[in-house]
Design a protein around this motif. Structure first.
Motif: not given
Length: 287
Positions: A56-62, A68-69, A112-118, A155-162
């Protein structure tokens, strides 16, 4: 066969990473995040060759998923026996949203990391599971209930709030995983899940700083707090240097950002006595 389900919170082998391994009574593993590439040897030690029912990934920060990537890009994770990969991340189109108070920060955080996951998402499709809010996943005697997924309005704290927030119900204990949820995401989580957040154990949001407000933790009312935090982070003050420019934070739409000292005082007010912190090494929790 194990006598009890067991959760391991792995200590840092890279700065403030987050990595959990849950072993069921039937000796199957679930991984939460895992950390960076340098954290993979320790993760493999605790997985111990077991079947991984879910990663399980909580969110896409490095500091949460780049390990995993790296394993996937190295050898398609052949060192792990993975049944499914679980995540719900922002879309490619979201990168173009204009409803952001600080465009550069938003893009830096997104890129930071999302493109690598895509890049590997199509290859993952055969084993990927994208949970919707309210979905449940049962692994042996343990139930995972997904309470919060990415909200495009935050959107103010985008990856963490995702962050993907989920409640784990084991035979004897419940654990709420908050990922890196910040104050705005915490508000939405609470509003959408009143009465469902109570848990025996909580993984402290965003390593215990710049995290959810008191109301969220009061709804959880944990007996035990799990801190993914090295010494310097666990001991930081109300306004560490990187949070000292309040005007800049306000312009970014980030109005309630504090150091771990504030969170620790909040837990004291709630009467929490048991704090497990990765600065003290890998922690074992019987569920």
């Amino acid at each position: 066969m194990n006598k009890d389900a067991t959760l391991y919170m792995l200590t840092e082998t890279s700065p403030f990473m987050m990595s959990f391994v849950l072993i069921t009574k039937k000796d199957n593993a679930t991984i939460v995040d895992g950390g960076r590439a340098e954290d993979m040897p320790l993760l493999k030690e605790y997985v111990g060759g077991r079947h991984i029912s879910a990663w399980i990934f909580t969110h896409p920060h490095s500091d949460h998923i780049s390990g995993f990537i790296s394993e996937w890009n190295k050898n398609r994770c052949t060192d792990f026996d993975i049944e499914r990969v679980v995540y719900n991340i922002p879309t490619k189109e979201w990168r173009d949203t204009e409803a952001v108070p600080h465009r550069k920060y938003f893009l830096d955080d997104y890129d930071e990391t999302i493109p690598s996951l895509f890049e590997i998402e199509e290859e993952l499709s055969e084993i990927s599971y994208i949970p919707e809010q309210g979905d449940t996943l049962v692994i042996d005697e343990v139930r995972f209930e997904f309470l919060f997924t990415w909200h495009k309005e935050l959107v103010s704290n985008p990856m963490n709030d995702a962050s993907l927030v989920f409640k784990v119900t084991a035979p004897n204990k419940t654990v709420l995983f908050l990922g890196d949820l910040g104050p705005d995401g915490g508000d939405v989580l609470l509003n959408e899940n009143r009465g469902r957040l109570k848990a025996d154990i909580v993984q402290m949001a965003h390593h215990g700083h710049m995290d959810c407000d008191m109301d969220v933790y009061a709804a959880i009312m944990p007996e035990t707090c799990l801190w993914c935090a090295p010494d310097w982070l666990y001991a930081e003050g109300d306004y560490p240097t990187y949070l000292s420019d309040r005007d800049k934070l306000f312009k970014m739409g980030r109005h309630r950002m504090y150091g771990t000292a504030v969170t620790r005082r909040r837990m004291e007010l709630l009467g929490v006595k048991n704090h497990l912190v990765t600065k003290d090494g890998t922690q074992k929790i019987i569920l």
